[in-house]
Design a protein around this motif. Structure first.
Motif, PDB file in Angstrom:
ATOM      1  N   LEU A 153       0.828  -1.205   0.000  1.00  0.00           N
ATOM      2  CA  LEU A 153       0.000   0.000   0.000  1.00  0.00           C
ATOM      3  C   LEU A 153       0.872   1.269   0.000  1.00  0.00           C
ATOM      4  CD1 LEU A 153      -2.668   1.529   0.202  1.00  0.00           C
ATOM      5  CD2 LEU A 153      -2.681   1.111   2.670  1.00  0.00           C
ATOM      6  N   VAL A 154       1.937   1.260   0.802  1.00  0.00           N
ATOM      7  CA  VAL A 154       2.822   2.426   0.825  1.00  0.00           C
ATOM      8  C   VAL A 154       3.269   2.772  -0.598  1.00  0.00           C
ATOM      9  CG1 VAL A 154       5.129   3.220   1.479  1.00  0.00           C
ATOM     10  CG2 VAL A 154       3.685   2.079   3.166  1.00  0.00           C
ATOM     11  N   LYS A 155       3.671   1.739  -1.320  1.00  0.00           N
ATOM     12  CA  LYS A 155       4.203   1.997  -2.667  1.00  0.00           C
ATOM     13  C   LYS A 155       3.101   2.258  -3.690  1.00  0.00           C
ATOM     14  CE  LYS A 155       6.266  -1.664  -1.716  1.00  0.00           C
ATOM     15  NZ  LYS A 155       6.839  -2.997  -1.957  1.00  0.00           N
ATOM     16  N   ASP A 156       1.950   1.600  -3.480  1.00  0.00           N
ATOM     17  CA  ASP A 156       0.833   1.812  -4.413  1.00  0.00           C
ATOM     18  C   ASP A 156       0.297   3.243  -4.366  1.00  0.00           C
ATOM     19  OD1 ASP A 156       0.842  -0.610  -5.588  1.00  0.00           O
ATOM     20  OD2 ASP A 156      -0.963  -1.395  -4.618  1.00  0.00           O
ATOM     21  N   THR A 157       0.505   3.935  -3.247  1.00  0.00           N
ATOM     22  CA  THR A 157      -0.007   5.312  -3.184  1.00  0.00           C
ATOM     23  C   THR A 157       0.561   6.151  -4.327  1.00  0.00           C
ATOM     24  OG1 THR A 157       1.788   5.918  -1.697  1.00  0.00           O
ATOM     25  CG2 THR A 157      -0.317   5.378  -0.666  1.00  0.00           C
ATOM     26  N   SER A 158       1.728   5.733  -4.837  1.00  0.00           N
ATOM     27  CA  SER A 158       2.341   6.493  -5.939  1.00  0.00           C
ATOM     28  C   SER A 158       1.475   6.470  -7.198  1.00  0.00           C
ATOM     29  CB  SER A 158       3.735   5.944  -6.240  1.00  0.00           C
ATOM     30  OG  SER A 158       3.626   4.632  -6.735  1.00  0.00           O
TER      31      SER A 158
END
Lengths: 215, 260
Positions: A153-158
């Protein structure tokens, strides 16, 4: 040095948005995911199959596509004034709730029948069996896959930058374009690394805390 | 009056008839062992007695009161079933202790939750909890687990886990204890420590039904032995009769196979 400060400030600003997407998604997707998982295990076919279909569609299409559908879809249908940030949150919550639902289902179904039966013969109500016997065991079992999802999720926010949300990656790209430099993109990676590092530590700690028993 | 009467119990799993009309009675303080080969229906019978399985037909009568009727069980609420299950203590083959609780907590969990339903719970909470814990410690001590209060199930041997499970069932003061192959998951060496605990309950006149493969134990501890075969009670009687003078051919076969 001035440039470095400028880029840093811009990325920090993006970090605020990134964290907003991250935390709002978790706050809403975790309970919604539990609800969806219960639906997907329902005895009633009218609930079970629609829920399963929803999970299939959400997990079977790219999050990027879902972002575009929720971000641009309303406009195409003639609905004006759709807030892009709201669209992002809807897409993320729905997407992550479906993944969480499958993790919850896996955890709940992995608890041996004997635990429920032992609770029943001891006179516990179904609610007591769930909260006093099963829940902590489920939590212990789903911590590793949940850790995975949190990092993703942290990376998908991009991905939110595709519909013009000014999170870290958007701001990094803007700096690259306006200052004609490449390094802000790599610099943005440091922010994601740091966030994921913190989460990894938290999850390791949780795992250790529940390590006092096996099974 | 018989403490327990099982009347004409029938149970199918799909098209398989697991229990085909089983009836027996037992008196207070009696110890009944149920023996028979795997698939003969003995575990299912035990599970039907305390509603872990719902019999399709027949009645269970406890102290003269019909607590289960195959024709009417669909009307029984979960709450009713829950209350009635408390008449029985049930010990599983696979222990089914709660892994996240210590031995003592495993024994006190259910009594503490049930105490909340008492009217005087709010005023006397501390006192009630203290009694429950003392009672649990007394049970664990008498099962030889005096030093294991704080151990988690994963830190205990199979035999110790099963003894905790027996204490957990006893903590609710059931009228009848039901044992479902309590030693089948244990090493032969450890089996004895569990059997000793069950034997001491028999000496204290606890009413018990024990499904077991331990023939010597069944012979030693029981007042009566029931031999089940293919969903029916094929033979029943005093342990001496059953083991030294089996009448039916099926029991003779079974005993000769077991003895080998």
């Amino acid at each position: 040095m001035q440039l470095f400060t400028k880029v840093t400030m811009s990325l920090l600003e993006g970090l605020g948005t990134t964290l907003k997407i991250f935390s709002l998604t978790l706050i809403m997707a975790l309970p919604l995911g539990l609800l969806i998982s219960l639906g997907s295990m329902s005895k009633f076919k009218v609930i079970k199959y629609p829920v399963k279909t929803l999970i299939w569609i959400i997990r079977g299409t790219p999050l990027m596509l879902q972002l575009i559908v929720f971000g641009l879809g309303p406009g195409l249908l003639g609905i004006r004034g759709m807030n892009m940030f709201v669209a992002v949150i809807i897409a993320f919550v729905l997407n992550y709730a479906c993944y969480f639902a499958e993790i919850f289902r896996g955890g709940i179904e992995s608890i041996p029948k004997g635990q429920y039966e032992a609770g029943a013969v001891l006179g516990l109500t179904k609610t007591q069996v769930f909260f006093k016997v099963v829940l902590l065991q489920v939590i212990k079992r789903i911590i590793p896959p949940m850790g995975n999802e949190f990092l993703t999720l942290v990376k998908d926010t991009s991905l939110a930058n595709t519909i013009m949300i000014y999170e870290i990656t958007w701001n990094a790209k803007r700096m690259m374009n306006s200052e004609h430099i490449l390094w802000p993109l790599f610099y943005s990676g440091v922010f994601y690394l740091a966030l994921c590092g913190i989460l990894t530590l938290i999850f390791n700690h949780l795992e250790k805390k529940l390590d006092y028993y096996k099974g | 009056m018989a403490i327990l009467e099982v009347k004409n119990i029938k149970k199918n799993f799909g098209k398989t008839e697991v229990l085909k009309d089983v009836s027996f009675k037992m008196e207070k303080g009696e110890v009944v062992s149920i023996i028979g080969s795997s698939g003969s229906g003995k575990t299912t019978l035990l599970r039907c007695i305390n509603f872990l399985e719902k019999a399709d037909k027949g009645q269970i009568v406890l102290n003269g009161e019909v607590i289960f009727d195959g024709e009417e069980h669909k009307k029984m609420s979960n709450e009713e079933i829950r209350k009635k299950q408390l008449n029985f203590g049930f010990v599983f083959q696979s222990f089914n202790l709660f892994p996240q609780y210590s031995a003592l907590e495993n024994v006190t969990l259910a009594p503490k939750l049930l105490a909340k339903e008492r009217e005087d719970f709010k005023q006397n909470k501390a006192e009630i909890y203290r009694e429950i814990e003392e009672n649990a410690k007394r049970l664990l001590n008498s099962a030889g687990l005096g030093e294991k209060y704080d151990s988690y199930p994963c830190q205990l041997s199979g035999g110790q886990q099963q003894r905790v499970a027996i204490c957990r069932a006893l903590a609710l003061n059931p009228e009848i204890m039901l044992f479902d192959e309590p030693t089948s998951a244990l090493d032969p060496e450890i089996t004895n420590e569990v059997l000793k605990v069950i034997k001491s309950l028999a000496d204290d006149n606890m009413t018990m039904i024990i499904v077991t493969h331990e023939m010597a134990f069944a012979r030693g501890v029981s007042d009566r032995v029931i031999f089940m075969d293919n969903g029916v009670i094929a033979e029943e009687g005093k342990p001496e009769e059953i083991f030294t003078n089996p009448k039916s051919k099926r029991l003779q076969e079974f005993l000769s196979n077991v003895r080998m």
